[in-house]
Design a protein around this motif. Structure first.
Motif, PDB file in Angstrom:
ATOM      1  N   ASP A  59       0.844  -1.193   0.000  1.00 42.29           N
ATOM      2  CA  ASP A  59       0.000   0.000   0.000  1.00 42.29           C
ATOM      3  C   ASP A  59       0.882   1.246   0.000  1.00 42.29           C
ATOM      4  N   PRO A  60       0.886   2.021  -1.078  1.00 48.58           N
ATOM      5  CA  PRO A  60       1.742   3.206  -1.118  1.00 48.58           C
ATOM      6  C   PRO A  60       1.403   4.231  -0.043  1.00 48.58           C
ATOM      7  N   LEU A  61       0.140   4.290   0.379  1.00 53.63           N
ATOM      8  CA  LEU A  61      -0.220   5.222   1.440  1.00 53.63           C
ATOM      9  C   LEU A  61       0.414   4.817   2.767  1.00 53.63           C
ATOM     10  N   ALA A  62       0.541   3.521   2.983  1.00 51.74           N
ATOM     11  CA  ALA A  62       1.201   3.041   4.193  1.00 51.74           C
ATOM     12  C   ALA A  62       2.691   3.386   4.165  1.00 51.74           C
ATOM     13  N   VAL A  63       3.294   3.303   2.992  1.00 46.07           N
ATOM     14  CA  VAL A  63       4.710   3.694   2.866  1.00 46.07           C
ATOM     15  C   VAL A  63       4.867   5.180   3.185  1.00 46.07           C
ATOM     16  N   LEU A  64       3.992   5.995   2.621  1.00 49.16           N
ATOM     17  CA  LEU A  64       4.048   7.429   2.893  1.00 49.16           C
ATOM     18  C   LEU A  64       3.849   7.711   4.380  1.00 49.16           C
ATOM     19  N   ARG A  65       2.909   7.012   5.000  1.00 48.65           N
ATOM     20  CA  ARG A  65       2.667   7.218   6.426  1.00 48.65           C
ATOM     21  C   ARG A  65       3.923   6.907   7.239  1.00 48.65           C
ATOM     22  N   TRP A  66       4.592   5.812   6.890  1.00 46.57           N
ATOM     23  CA  TRP A  66       5.821   5.439   7.607  1.00 46.57           C
ATOM     24  C   TRP A  66       6.899   6.501   7.420  1.00 46.57           C
ATOM     25  N   VAL A  67       7.050   6.976   6.196  1.00 42.32           N
ATOM     26  CA  VAL A  67       8.056   8.002   5.924  1.00 42.32           C
ATOM     27  C   VAL A  67       7.766   9.248   6.749  1.00 42.32           C
ATOM     28  N   GLY A  68       6.498   9.650   6.812  1.00 43.32           N
ATOM     29  CA  GLY A  68       6.132  10.832   7.575  1.00 43.32           C
ATOM     30  C   GLY A  68       6.411  10.688   9.056  1.00 43.32           C
ATOM     31  N   GLU A  69       6.355   9.459   9.554  1.00 44.03           N
ATOM     32  CA  GLU A  69       6.574   9.221  10.981  1.00 44.03           C
ATOM     33  C   GLU A  69       8.051   9.080  11.330  1.00 44.03           C
ATOM     34  N   THR A  70       8.896   8.740  10.347  1.00 50.43           N
ATOM     35  CA  THR A  70      10.275   8.380  10.684  1.00 50.43           C
ATOM     36  C   THR A  70      11.341   9.205   9.950  1.00 50.43           C
ATOM     37  N   CYS A  71      10.991   9.864   8.882  1.00 49.28           N
ATOM     38  CA  CYS A  71      11.989  10.558   8.065  1.00 49.28           C
ATOM     39  C   CYS A  71      11.827  12.073   8.146  1.00 49.28           C
ATOM     40  N   SER A  72      12.728  12.767   7.496  1.00 40.64           N
ATOM     41  CA  SER A  72      12.708  14.230   7.496  1.00 40.64           C
ATOM     42  C   SER A  72      11.564  14.758   6.640  1.00 40.64           C
ATOM     43  N   LEU A  73      11.276  16.041   6.801  1.00 44.09           N
ATOM     44  CA  LEU A  73      10.243  16.670   5.984  1.00 44.09           C
ATOM     45  C   LEU A  73      10.647  16.663   4.515  1.00 44.09           C
ATOM     46  N   ASP A  74      11.933  16.857   4.232  1.00 42.11           N
ATOM     47  CA  ASP A  74      12.394  16.838   2.837  1.00 42.11           C
ATOM     48  C   ASP A  74      12.138  15.477   2.204  1.00 42.11           C
ATOM     49  N   MET A  75      12.422  14.397   2.970  1.00 46.37           N
ATOM     50  CA  MET A  75      12.213  13.052   2.440  1.00 46.37           C
ATOM     51  C   MET A  75      10.720  12.776   2.279  1.00 46.37           C
ATOM     52  N   THR A  76       9.936  13.228   3.241  1.00 49.06           N
ATOM     53  CA  THR A  76       8.491  13.058   3.143  1.00 49.06           C
ATOM     54  C   THR A  76       7.936  13.785   1.922  1.00 49.06           C
ATOM     55  N   THR A  77       8.449  14.977   1.674  1.00 50.12           N
ATOM     56  CA  THR A  77       7.998  15.752   0.523  1.00 50.12           C
ATOM     57  C   THR A  77       8.367  15.063  -0.783  1.00 50.12           C
ATOM     58  N   ALA A  78       9.554  14.476  -0.842  1.00 50.46           N
ATOM     59  CA  ALA A  78       9.983  13.773  -2.052  1.00 50.46           C
ATOM     60  C   ALA A  78       9.082  12.569  -2.332  1.00 50.46           C
ATOM     61  N   VAL A  79       8.743  11.819  -1.291  1.00 50.46           N
ATOM     62  CA  VAL A  79       7.864  10.657  -1.457  1.00 50.46           C
ATOM     63  C   VAL A  79       6.455  11.115  -1.804  1.00 50.46           C
ATOM     64  N   GLU A  80       6.002  12.177  -1.163  1.00 50.07           N
ATOM     65  CA  GLU A  80       4.688  12.744  -1.482  1.00 50.07           C
ATOM     66  C   GLU A  80       4.608  13.140  -2.950  1.00 50.07           C
ATOM     67  N   ARG A  81       5.643  13.803  -3.426  1.00 53.48           N
ATOM     68  CA  ARG A  81       5.657  14.250  -4.823  1.00 53.48           C
ATOM     69  C   ARG A  81       5.570  13.046  -5.771  1.00 53.48           C
ATOM     70  N   ALA A  82       6.328  11.996  -5.467  1.00 52.24           N
ATOM     71  CA  ALA A  82       6.307  10.798  -6.313  1.00 52.24           C
ATOM     72  C   ALA A  82       4.949  10.105  -6.266  1.00 52.24           C
ATOM     73  N   LEU A  83       4.345  10.077  -5.095  1.00 49.35           N
ATOM     74  CA  LEU A  83       3.043   9.430  -4.971  1.00 49.35           C
ATOM     75  C   LEU A  83       1.962  10.228  -5.702  1.00 49.35           C
ATOM     76  N   CYS A  84       2.008  11.547  -5.598  1.00 51.92           N
ATOM     77  CA  CYS A  84       1.034  12.378  -6.325  1.00 51.92           C
ATOM     78  C   CYS A  84       1.111  12.120  -7.826  1.00 51.92           C
ATOM     79  N   ALA A  85       2.338  12.027  -8.352  1.00 55.80           N
ATOM     80  CA  ALA A  85       2.511  11.771  -9.780  1.00 55.80           C
ATOM     81  C   ALA A  85       1.960  10.397 -10.151  1.00 55.80           C
ATOM     82  N   ALA A  86       2.196   9.408  -9.292  1.00 54.46           N
ATOM     83  CA  ALA A  86       1.700   8.054  -9.567  1.00 54.46           C
ATOM     84  C   ALA A  86       0.176   8.004  -9.504  1.00 54.46           C
ATOM     85  N   GLU A  87      -0.417   8.707  -8.543  1.00 53.22           N
ATOM     86  CA  GLU A  87      -1.874   8.726  -8.434  1.00 53.22           C
ATOM     87  C   GLU A  87      -2.510   9.417  -9.635  1.00 53.22           C
ATOM     88  N   LEU A  88      -1.868  10.474 -10.101  1.00 55.10           N
ATOM     89  CA  LEU A  88      -2.395  11.157 -11.284  1.00 55.10           C
ATOM     90  C   LEU A  88      -2.360  10.227 -12.487  1.00 55.10           C
TER      91      LEU A  88
END
Length: 237
Positions: A59-88
């Motif tokens: 589940d990509p949303l679960a991956v994003l949730r984990w990143v948000g809980e454990t990684c930096s804001l920059d890393m979270t933003t990078a994963v968010e950007r990639a997920l937004c592109a994939a969802e589109l």
């Protein structure tokens, strides 16, 4: 399920829909496990230490949730950007849920406001609705808070945001969702929940919802246009 009870629940106040499930299967053409693997690969490139359960997460949303809980804001933003592109990209090949569109159109015909409250990105939701000429019937669209996965459902914030935008009391709204997080978010916000059990095991799992349906057709039937009754003494041709 009582048809009368369902009619009472969805026949008055605003109707809030989760997106992936009640409206469509957004990852039908671009499977969620493939997207999750892409996000994990991005983390690997950045040298992030990933636990086995996250590496095998489908589940990509679960991956994003984990990143948000454990990684930096920059890393979270990078994963968010990639997920937004994939969802589109996924929105372009998403499969409509049977009767999901009819629920939107039926509610609109009855003057019932319809909003979407989703953990998917608003951009992907808007693209899908525009493709099927449904955008004019859905306001607001409350998607995932950008690079802030802690705000995803079951956090009640997105549900409360939708009610506020509609100018409605939460208690007058009902949320249709296909996950426990939808039901939890609804109840935490003071909103009634309809569990859409699109898998057999969900019927029992959604016991906490006010009503459980196994087809969006149950809701569409309740919202079908009212029959036109001619005045007495006038014969229809």
């Amino acid at each position: 399920m009582s048809g009368r009870a369902l009619a009472d629940l969805v026949g008055t106040g605003p109707l809030l829909l989760d997106f992936d499930g009640p409206v469509c299967s957004i990852f039908a053409g671009y499977p969620a496990p493939r997207i999750a693997a892409k996000l994990v690969a991005l983390l690997d490139v950045e040298g992030v230490e990933i636990p086995p359960e996250v590496r095998s997460e489908g589940d990509p949303l679960a991956v994003l949730r984990w990143v948000g809980e454990t990684c930096s804001l920059d890393m979270t933003t990078a994963v968010e950007r990639a997920l937004c592109a994939a969802e589109l990209q996924g929105a372009a090949t998403a499969t409509p849920t049977p009767f999901g569109h009819e629920v939107i159109l039926g509610a609109h015909a009855r003057g019932i406001p319809v909003g979407v409250v989703s953990n998917n990105s608003a951009m992907a939701i808007e693209a899908y609705l525009m493709t099927y000429n449904l955008a004019a019937y859905v306001t607001p669209i409350v998607g995932r808070a950008y690079a802030n996965p802690r705000r995803m459902k079951p956090d009640p914030g997105p549900v409360l945001d939708a009610a506020r935008i509609l100018g409605a009391e939460p208690g007058s709204c009902v949320l249709v969702g296909d996950s426990l997080s939808d039901i939890q978010a609804a109840h935490a916000a003071g909103v009634a929940a309809i569990g859409y059990a699109n898998r057999a095991w969900k019927v029992d799992a959604f016991a906490g919802a006010e009503i459980v349906v196994t087809s969006m057709g149950d809701i569409a039937e309740v919202l079908s246009p009212l029959p036109t009754i001619p005045p007495r003494g006038i014969d229809l041709p």
